[in-house]
Design an enzyme around this catalytic site. Structure first.
Site, PDB file in Angstrom:
ATOM      1  N   ASN A   1       0.736  -1.389  -0.061  1.00  0.00           N
ATOM      2  CA  ASN A   1       0.364   0.147   0.406  1.00  0.00           C
ATOM      3  C   ASN A   1       1.189   1.242   0.076  1.00  0.00           C
ATOM      4  O   ASN A   1       2.224   1.106  -0.263  1.00  0.00           O
ATOM      5  CB  ASN A   1      -0.762  -0.246   1.060  1.00  0.00           C
ATOM      6  CG  ASN A   1      -0.836  -0.028   2.099  1.00  0.00           C
ATOM      7  OD1 ASN A   1       0.515   0.811   2.750  1.00  0.00           O
ATOM      8  ND2 ASN A   1      -0.981  -1.374   3.634  1.00  0.00           N
TER       9      ASN A   1
ATOM     10  N   PHE B   1      -4.756   1.707  14.867  1.00  0.00           N
ATOM     11  CA  PHE B   1      -4.448   2.511  13.345  1.00  0.00           C
ATOM     12  C   PHE B   1      -6.072   2.930  12.825  1.00  0.00           C
ATOM     13  O   PHE B   1      -5.612   1.009  12.781  1.00  0.00           O
ATOM     14  CB  PHE B   1      -3.064   3.362  13.105  1.00  0.00           C
ATOM     15  CG  PHE B   1      -2.488   4.311  13.423  1.00  0.00           C
ATOM     16  CD1 PHE B   1      -3.048   5.072  13.311  1.00  0.00           C
ATOM     17  CD2 PHE B   1      -1.457   4.085  14.773  1.00  0.00           C
ATOM     18  CE1 PHE B   1      -1.753   6.667  14.179  1.00  0.00           C
ATOM     19  CE2 PHE B   1      -1.123   5.024  14.965  1.00  0.00           C
ATOM     20  CZ  PHE B   1      -1.146   6.041  14.865  1.00  0.00           C
TER      21      PHE B   1
ATOM     22  N   LYS C   1       9.289 -15.859 -11.943  1.00  0.00           N
ATOM     23  CA  LYS C   1       8.844 -14.522 -12.609  1.00  0.00           C
ATOM     24  C   LYS C   1       7.951 -14.829 -13.718  1.00  0.00           C
ATOM     25  O   LYS C   1       8.368 -15.778 -14.204  1.00  0.00           O
ATOM     26  CB  LYS C   1       9.808 -13.876 -12.726  1.00  0.00           C
ATOM     27  CG  LYS C   1       9.197 -12.289 -13.760  1.00  0.00           C
ATOM     28  CD  LYS C   1      10.160 -11.230 -14.820  1.00  0.00           C
ATOM     29  CE  LYS C   1       9.179 -10.667 -15.160  1.00  0.00           C
ATOM     30  NZ  LYS C   1       9.773  -9.220 -15.669  1.00  0.00           N
TER      31      LYS C   1
ATOM     32  N   PRO D   1      -1.623 -12.919   9.287  1.00  0.00           N
ATOM     33  CA  PRO D   1      -2.295 -12.980  10.656  1.00  0.00           C
ATOM     34  C   PRO D   1      -2.637 -11.605  11.447  1.00  0.00           C
ATOM     35  O   PRO D   1      -2.743 -10.777  10.627  1.00  0.00           O
ATOM     36  CB  PRO D   1      -0.889 -13.010  11.633  1.00  0.00           C
ATOM     37  CG  PRO D   1       0.514 -13.733  10.586  1.00  0.00           C
ATOM     38  CD  PRO D   1      -0.798 -13.240   9.164  1.00  0.00           C
ATOM     39  N   ASP D   2      -3.574 -11.243  12.311  1.00  0.00           N
ATOM     40  CA  ASP D   2      -4.473 -10.308  12.388  1.00  0.00           C
ATOM     41  C   ASP D   2      -3.393  -9.807  14.213  1.00  0.00           C
ATOM     42  O   ASP D   2      -3.746 -10.052  14.704  1.00  0.00           O
ATOM     43  CB  ASP D   2      -5.386  -9.816  13.199  1.00  0.00           C
ATOM     44  CG  ASP D   2      -5.990  -9.089  12.877  1.00  0.00           C
ATOM     45  OD1 ASP D   2      -5.440  -8.201  13.843  1.00  0.00           O
ATOM     46  OD2 ASP D   2      -7.268  -8.743  12.981  1.00  0.00           O
ATOM     47  N   ILE D   3      -2.216  -9.138  13.808  1.00  0.00           N
ATOM     48  CA  ILE D   3      -1.272  -8.854  14.500  1.00  0.00           C
ATOM     49  C   ILE D   3      -1.948  -7.919  15.558  1.00  0.00           C
ATOM     50  O   ILE D   3      -1.682  -8.335  16.794  1.00  0.00           O
ATOM     51  CB  ILE D   3       0.485  -8.019  14.123  1.00  0.00           C
ATOM     52  CG1 ILE D   3       0.539  -8.925  12.931  1.00  0.00           C
ATOM     53  CG2 ILE D   3       1.063  -7.254  15.118  1.00  0.00           C
ATOM     54  CD1 ILE D   3       1.762  -8.163  12.458  1.00  0.00           C
TER      55      ILE D   3
ATOM     56  N   LYS E   1     -11.407  -4.960  17.335  1.00  0.00           N
ATOM     57  CA  LYS E   1      -9.798  -5.806  17.922  1.00  0.00           C
ATOM     58  C   LYS E   1      -9.419  -6.105  19.440  1.00  0.00           C
ATOM     59  O   LYS E   1      -9.036  -6.782  19.696  1.00  0.00           O
ATOM     60  CB  LYS E   1      -8.703  -5.081  16.766  1.00  0.00           C
ATOM     61  CG  LYS E   1      -9.115  -4.657  15.641  1.00  0.00           C
ATOM     62  CD  LYS E   1      -8.720  -5.894  14.898  1.00  0.00           C
ATOM     63  CE  LYS E   1      -8.488  -5.311  13.100  1.00  0.00           C
ATOM     64  NZ  LYS E   1      -8.169  -6.117  12.292  1.00  0.00           N
TER      65      LYS E   1
END
Length: 398
Positions: free
Chosen positions: A208, A324, A286, A304-306, A342
């Site tokens: 991103n 965040f 590639k 994973p959802d840290i 969360k």
């Protein structure tokens, strides 16, 4: 009684040892007293005479110097300093520290002390990346040892990569941070920053637009208040700040493992823009067009959802977990729902929709969401946001 701060400087055996002489000079310029200790290998690179002349102090070299044992002893020497600095910290010295070996003066001093320790690793890039060194580093971080560097660049052996000892001004800054008196002195904070890169093939990845600027500013602000900061960063476009313990990662899974290795901590600030998904069938070569016009079929797996994992820990959960939420619409509503989902204590929400200039920009406009509700801060520079957040963290941990 003198109030001058004393540094016990252990110089390891490596080509970077020549920087230790400049380090002695700069530390004394900043008002520190420096007592040098040379390992036998260090004497192959710098002489005791040069270290002694620059420090205006006796240089210690031999564990079995009976005169010193009678007058002071290695126990007293190890505890007479305000901070022990190991620069360069070779792979061998790090291994001795991690495993409690004490077969020479330097390793005995390090084992016999309860004084804070700061290391500046320096070694060949393959040695730095070796699993044994990574395990030793994780052990030292868990033991509360501070690190500065290593940096990336060309090495004396002709290779390029991470392993160069941090530059002397950065080490001096880390020393001052380690000895700083502030509201977060003695506190350990884990900060994640930057994007993650999830490979599609060896030359392509999913990412991103995060620059890592906000996470970097937060880490710097926490250090300025006296915190020890473990800085877990993805491939950001801004360099890490001085005075933090840098762990560089690329993928979400690597970031998760690095965060877990850095615990326990008093607080965790999860500012990294972690990719939610990775390519499960990433190619080891590639991918090429086959002329059919049909794109390759990519299979995705959830990362994973840290933030959620850290928030749900029953052991080693930080007292304060801050997440965040970068949103493009219904910012407060979506962030409030994310906080509940969360299980974190605070969420900092911001609007990153097109036209705001926040993603990758120099300013931010955040809303702090907590049990007390939603508090919107005015738009300001990311450094100012970081300072305000760091102060709030200090107040919460007080």
């Amino acid at each position: 009684m003198s109030t001058q701060r004393r540094i016990l400087l252990i110089i390891g055996g490596g080509i970077a040892a020549f920087k230790s002489l400049d380090l002695i000079r700069r530390l004394r310029d900043r008002g520190f007293a420096v007592t040098p200790v040379l390992t036998p290998a260090a004497e192959q690179f710098v002489t005791p005479l040069s270290a002694s002349a620059l420090a205006a102090e006796k240089v210690y070299r031999d564990l079995f110097d009976l005169t010193d044992e009678a007058e002071m002893g290695h126990i007293e020497l190890s505890r007479s300093a305000d901070l022990i600095v190991v620069a360069p910290a070779t792979a061998d010295l790090m291994a001795k520290m991690a495993h409690g070996h004490a077969n020479d003066l330097a390793s005995t001093l390090l084992l016999a002390t309860d004084t804070p320790v700061l290391i500046a690793p320096a070694m060949n890039v393959r040695m730095w990346e070796h699993p044994a060194t990574r395990r030793n580093l994780a052990t030292l971080l868990a033991d509360g040892v501070r690190t500065i560097g290593p940096d990336e660049g060309p090495m004396a052996c002709g290779e390029f990569g991470f392993g160069r000892m941090a530059e002397v001004p950065d080490i001096v800054a880390a020393v001052e941070t380690a000895l700083a008196d502030g509201p977060l002195a003695g506190r350990h904070v884990v900060v994640t920053s930057g994007p993650t890169h999830e490979p599609i093939d060896p030359v392509r990845y999913i990412a991103n637009r995060s620059s890592g600027a906000q996470g970097t500013a937060i880490a710097a602000a926490l250090v300025a208040l006296g915190a020890r900061v473990s800085f877990v960063t993805g491939p950001a476009s801004v360099p890490p700040p001085p005075g933090v313990e840098v762990v560089s990662v690329e993928t979400a899974r690597q970031m998760r493992d690095a965060v877990m290795a850095a615990l326990p901590a008093d607080a965790g600030v999860f500012a990294a823009a972690v990719a939610d998904w990775r390519v499960a069938n990433a190619a080891d070569r590639k991918m090429k067009k086959d002329g059919s016009g049909t794109p390759p079929a990519l299979e995705f797996a959830e990362n994973p959802d840290i933030l959620a994992e850290i928030s749900s820990l029953t052991e080693d959960r930080p007292a304060l977990v801050v997440g965040f939420a970068a949103e493009t619409d219904n910012v407060v509503a979506h962030a409030t729902a994310k906080r509940a989902r969360k299980g974190c204590d605070w969420i900092l929400a911001n609007d990153v929709s097109e036209g705001t200039g926040i993603m990758g920009g120099s300013e931010n406009e955040v809303t702090l969401i907590s049990d007390a509700g939603a508090e919107t801060w005015p738009r300001m520079g990311k450094d100012a946001v970081a300072r305000q957040l760091a102060q709030r963290i200090a107040e919460a941990l007080a």
